[in-house]
Every structure is written in C-alpha cells, then in structure tokens.
Design a protein around this motif. Structure first.
Motif, mmCIF file in Angstrom:
data_model
loop_
_atom_site.group_PDB
_atom_site.id
_atom_site.type_symbol
_atom_site.label_atom_id
_atom_site.label_comp_id
_atom_site.label_asym_id
_atom_site.label_seq_id
_atom_site.Cartn_x
_atom_site.Cartn_y
_atom_site.Cartn_z
ATOM 1 N N ILE A 34 0.830 -1.204 0.000
ATOM 2 C CA ILE A 34 0.000 0.000 0.000
ATOM 3 C C ILE A 34 0.863 1.250 0.000
ATOM 4 C CG2 ILE A 34 -1.680 1.309 1.367
ATOM 5 C CD1 ILE A 34 -2.745 -1.473 2.307
ATOM 6 N N ASP A 35 1.929 1.252 0.789
ATOM 7 C CA ASP A 35 2.842 2.405 0.788
ATOM 8 C C ASP A 35 3.410 2.647 -0.610
ATOM 9 O OD1 ASP A 35 2.862 3.562 3.348
ATOM 10 O OD2 ASP A 35 4.095 1.937 4.152
ATOM 11 N N SER A 36 3.835 1.601 -1.277
ATOM 12 C CA SER A 36 4.405 1.744 -2.623
ATOM 13 C C SER A 36 3.365 2.262 -3.604
ATOM 14 C CB SER A 36 4.953 0.392 -3.106
ATOM 15 O OG SER A 36 6.012 -0.044 -2.302
ATOM 16 N N ALA A 37 2.135 1.745 -3.504
ATOM 17 C CA ALA A 37 1.074 2.188 -4.406
ATOM 18 C C ALA A 37 0.783 3.671 -4.222
ATOM 19 C CB ALA A 37 -0.186 1.358 -4.180
ATOM 20 N N LEU A 38 0.724 4.110 -2.979
ATOM 21 C CA LEU A 38 0.447 5.521 -2.722
ATOM 22 C C LEU A 38 1.623 6.405 -3.115
ATOM 23 C CD1 LEU A 38 -1.443 5.233 0.692
ATOM 24 C CD2 LEU A 38 -2.413 5.649 -1.569
ATOM 25 N N ARG A 82 3.438 5.938 -5.647
ATOM 26 C CA ARG A 82 3.337 6.079 -7.107
ATOM 27 C C ARG A 82 2.156 6.955 -7.513
ATOM 28 N NH1 ARG A 82 4.015 0.417 -6.718
ATOM 29 N NH2 ARG A 82 1.786 0.145 -7.179
ATOM 30 N N GLY A 83 1.325 7.304 -6.547
ATOM 31 C CA GLY A 83 0.141 8.090 -6.865
ATOM 32 C C GLY A 83 -1.021 7.255 -7.351
ATOM 33 N N ASP A 84 -0.971 5.927 -7.130
ATOM 34 C CA ASP A 84 -2.060 5.053 -7.568
ATOM 35 C C ASP A 84 -3.285 5.244 -6.685
ATOM 36 O OD1 ASP A 84 -0.272 4.066 -9.383
ATOM 37 O OD2 ASP A 84 0.062 2.159 -8.355
ATOM 38 N N ARG A 85 -4.439 5.014 -7.279
ATOM 39 C CA ARG A 85 -5.683 5.034 -6.521
ATOM 40 C C ARG A 85 -5.808 3.714 -5.767
ATOM 41 N NH1 ARG A 85 -11.746 4.593 -9.035
ATOM 42 N NH2 ARG A 85 -12.905 4.743 -7.070
ATOM 43 N N LEU A 86 -6.185 3.789 -4.491
ATOM 44 C CA LEU A 86 -6.349 2.594 -3.670
ATOM 45 C C LEU A 86 -7.782 2.102 -3.821
ATOM 46 C CD1 LEU A 86 -4.361 1.081 -1.887
ATOM 47 C CD2 LEU A 86 -5.301 2.298 0.091
ATOM 48 N N MET A 87 -7.949 0.986 -4.512
ATOM 49 C CA MET A 87 -9.274 0.497 -4.845
ATOM 50 C C MET A 87 -10.029 0.024 -3.598
ATOM 51 S SD MET A 87 -9.766 1.014 -7.953
ATOM 52 C CE MET A 87 -8.884 1.341 -9.477
ATOM 53 N N GLY A 88 -11.296 0.434 -3.507
ATOM 54 C CA GLY A 88 -12.134 0.029 -2.390
ATOM 55 C C GLY A 88 -12.113 0.986 -1.224
ATOM 56 N N PHE A 89 -11.475 2.160 -1.404
ATOM 57 C CA PHE A 89 -11.393 3.133 -0.313
ATOM 58 C C PHE A 89 -11.740 4.520 -0.841
ATOM 59 C CE2 PHE A 89 -8.733 -0.391 0.805
ATOM 60 C CZ PHE A 89 -8.967 -0.574 2.160
ATOM 61 N N GLY A 90 -12.489 5.269 -0.020
ATOM 62 C CA GLY A 90 -12.894 6.623 -0.396
ATOM 63 C C GLY A 90 -14.207 6.627 -1.154
ATOM 64 N N HIS A 91 -14.964 7.720 -0.969
ATOM 65 C CA HIS A 91 -16.249 7.850 -1.633
ATOM 66 C C HIS A 91 -16.569 9.329 -1.821
ATOM 67 C CE1 HIS A 91 -20.626 7.553 -2.331
ATOM 68 N NE2 HIS A 91 -20.352 6.340 -2.774
ATOM 69 N N ARG A 92 -17.251 9.624 -2.927
ATOM 70 C CA ARG A 92 -17.576 11.013 -3.249
ATOM 71 C C ARG A 92 -18.490 11.653 -2.195
ATOM 72 N NH1 ARG A 92 -18.050 13.551 -8.375
ATOM 73 N NH2 ARG A 92 -18.786 15.682 -8.096
ATOM 74 N N LEU A 123 -6.367 1.595 6.192
ATOM 75 C CA LEU A 123 -6.965 2.649 7.017
ATOM 76 C C LEU A 123 -5.912 3.325 7.891
ATOM 77 C CD1 LEU A 123 -10.345 0.970 8.072
ATOM 78 C CD2 LEU A 123 -9.937 2.679 6.295
ATOM 79 N N GLU A 124 -4.970 2.544 8.405
ATOM 80 C CA GLU A 124 -3.891 3.137 9.203
ATOM 81 C C GLU A 124 -3.034 4.073 8.359
ATOM 82 O OE1 GLU A 124 -1.754 -0.132 10.803
ATOM 83 O OE2 GLU A 124 -3.346 -0.755 12.198
ATOM 84 N N ILE A 125 -2.658 3.619 7.171
ATOM 85 C CA ILE A 125 -1.771 4.404 6.309
ATOM 86 C C ILE A 125 -2.484 5.650 5.800
ATOM 87 C CG2 ILE A 125 -0.529 4.377 4.110
ATOM 88 C CD1 ILE A 125 -0.015 1.355 4.666
ATOM 89 N N LEU A 126 -3.729 5.507 5.405
ATOM 90 C CA LEU A 126 -4.473 6.671 4.902
ATOM 91 C C LEU A 126 -4.653 7.722 5.987
ATOM 92 C CD1 LEU A 126 -7.180 4.839 2.752
ATOM 93 C CD2 LEU A 126 -5.333 6.296 1.894
#
Length: 362
Positions: A231-235, A237-247, A288-291
């Motif tokens: 997850i740290d590596s994905a973030l 890179r600026g990747d979107r974390l699938m399954g987290f966040g909502h409009r 959730l911890e990292i975000l």
C-alpha cells in the motif's frame, strides 16, 4: 456553477437518502441496517416500486411475476453470437437488453428487472463453452441467478448472501447512473431506454466499474504481512487505492459493513476461503492506518466496492462480470427513479456557461 454538480440539488425523491456525514443510507423510510438480513430482493423491489404504477405492488406477487418474466427473457440468449461474446459481459448484457420493447407500464418494469438476472449468467456460461441454463419460475431472484450461473442448487447461505448484496445496492441517491436514468425518463423515452442509459453510466470505472480491481490488488499483495509495504508503494506512485474513499461518504460506507456481515455465515459454514478473508481484513486494517497517517485531513474509509469484490468472488462470479451483477441489483432503483421523474418531474434541461471565444464585430 459547480463542476460535477457538486452539492447541487437536482431532484426531490422519496426513494433513498444518502447521509454522507453520518454514514447512513435510508431506502424508502427504512435504514440499510434494518433491511439487510431481514428482507429479500423481492421485498426491497416491492418497497421501491410500490406507488410508481397503477396498482399496489407487494413482494409475493412480484416474486411470481419475476419468475414468469425470467422464463420469457431466456429466449433472447439465442441471439448471442461470437461478436457479443467477445465484448465485456456488461456490454453484451446491455446489447441484449436493447432488444426488449420500451414502455412505462408495470410489465415493462418487471421484464427489465428479470432480464439482467437471466442474461448475465447465460452469457457467462456461453463464454465458458457451456449452454445457458433455463430459469426456474419457482425460485427467488437470488436463488435463480446462482442456479443459472453454476448449474448446482445454491446453499441457503449463498442465497442469503446474494440477497444481501442485491438489497444493499438497490438504490443510492442521485448517483451518476441514476441521474442518467432520470434524464432519459424526463424525455418520456421509456423505461428500457432509461435502464440502458444507466448501464452505460455504470460501466465507467469512476462509478460501478471498480470492484474487480480490488481482487487484483489482493492478488498482488498475496499475504497479510505484505499489505503495508504494498500500500505504501502504491500511494508513493500516486495510484488510486481500490475500495477506499467515496464522493459522498465522509465516514465509513454503511454498505461495506452490510456486505462484510453478509460474508460471515459463509465463513462459519466453510463455504469461503478463510485465508482470502483474512487477507482482505489485513489489507483493510493496513490501508486505514496508512491513509490516516498520510491524509489526516481527508476522510478516506472503506467503500462498497471492497467487500463487494470479496462477496461476488465467493459466490462464483468472475471479476469481469462484477459490474453486470451490480446492474442486476441497481436496476430496480433506476426504474423507481425513472418512474418518479416521469410522474412528478419536468424535462431535465440545465444551462451551460459559455467560456469560448466570441465573434468579432465587423
């Protein structure tokens, strides 16, 4: 003018309310917690559609009507050819739905509720080289979907899990696909046209096209111990974390908890890969911890896609079909909104603000 119509109220509705601050979803006066686990798809469909047509709608007659409609729709699978099978499942399903007649009556609505439930399992079997299985009019919608998909009688826990999913996603305010359905309905084009427009909006990756990549993420992570580093590596890179966040939701999406709860009977009866569930829960905790550490001022929590992916995978749906399964459940909400718009609304015709060049005066 607000880009994306952020916070713009475009309709009054009695169908559902999304309280993003409180993390609460109300469907026709009932909270999601009250509905999931205590009602079937037919119950919620009757709840949403009652009052939208010229006769009262209750669950048992609707169940019987859906059974007969599934039998009638099955013949449309004979039109499937290699061109359709080469398309993504949701696109092939949409093409077959376009064969159905348009209209505003209850019979049209029931046919549209039944059609995706028959067409998607049939298309998936054809893609795998198997003949489609005919519906059983005596089954519930959830029971018949699973039987047509796998060719074996589903367990009571599997039926309950799919029912929970269909109830959970039946309606959700004025999202992109529902708004598309209301726009089309406002022109008096008909319910079939409204549903086709809604599916076209749903397939976009920013709306209903994201649950599949949640499984891709879990496959890449592989083990709970690898979750935090991945997850740290994905973030980074600026990747979107699938399954987290909502409009809309500023807190946890209540649908995520409903679907996580729906998985428990399958876990308890040994009908699910316990290691995959443990991996998903480890990824959830780490994310959730990292975000929270990285974005303390931006509330990001689990959304409906995260446990949707796990639940539909357990029930035997391939990940490329997840958007189509979403459409099976959401069609009732689209139809209810389309009818509400047709009965109470006006032609939807917003204005735009021109910012282009002006002609020069002679």
């Amino acid at each position: 003018m607000k880009n994306g119509l952020e916070d713009v109220v475009a309709a009054e509705t009695s169908l559902s309310d999304v309280d993003g601050a409180a993390g609460r979803l109300i469907i026709k006066g009932k909270s999601l917690d009250e509905l999931v686990g205590n009602t079937t798809y037919e119950d919620v469909a009757a709840l949403l559609l009652n009052g939208m047509f010229d006769k009262p709608i209750t669950a048992l007659p609707l169940r019987a009507a859906l059974g007969q409609a599934r039998l009638a729709v099955f013949s449309h699978l004979a039109a499937v050819d290699d061109t359709l099978l080469a398309l993504p499942p949701v696109d092939a399903m949409r093409a077959l739905l376009a064969r159905l007649p348009d209209g505003e009556d209850f019979a049209t609505a029931v046919r549209l509720l039944a059609a995706p439930a028959v067409l998607l399992p049939g298309l998936l079997r054809l893609r795998n080289g198997h003949a489609p299985l005919a519906p059983n009019a005596d089954h519930t919608q959830a029971q018949d979907i699973l039987a047509m998909l796998t060719g074996t009688p589903p367990s009571a826990e599997q039926v309950a899990a799919l029912d929970a999913y269909l109830v959970t996603i039946s309606d959700h305010g004025l999202n992109a696909s529902t708004f598309a359905a209301r726009v089309i309905a406002s022109t008096q084009a008909g319910l079939t046209s409204s549903v086709l427009a809604a599916i076209s909006a749903l397939k976009g990756p920013l709306h209903g096209g994201a649950p599949g990549p949640v499984l891709d993420m879990l496959d890449d992570i592989e083990t709970p111990d690898a979750a935090r580093a991945w997850i740290d590596s994905a973030l980074d890179r600026g990747d979107r974390l699938m399954g987290f966040g909502h409009r809309v939701y500023r807190v946890r999406d209540p649908r995520a908890d409903a679907l996580k709860k729906a998985l428990r009977p399958l876990v308890a009866t040994g009908q699910v890969d316990v290691e995959k569930v443990a991996l998903a829960e480890a990824v959830e905790r780490a994310a959730l911890e990292i975000l929270k550490e990285r974005k303390p001022d931006r509330p990001l929590d689990v959304n409906v896609e995260f446990y949707t992916a796990l639940l539909l995978d357990v029930l035997g749906f391939p990940r490329e079909a997840f958007t189509g399964v979403f459409a099976i459940g959401r069609t009732v909400g689209w139809i209810a909104h389309a009818r509400e718009q047709a009965l109470e609304g006006r032609l939807i015709r917003p204005r735009s603000l021109y910012v282009g060049p002006l002609p020069q005066a002679a």
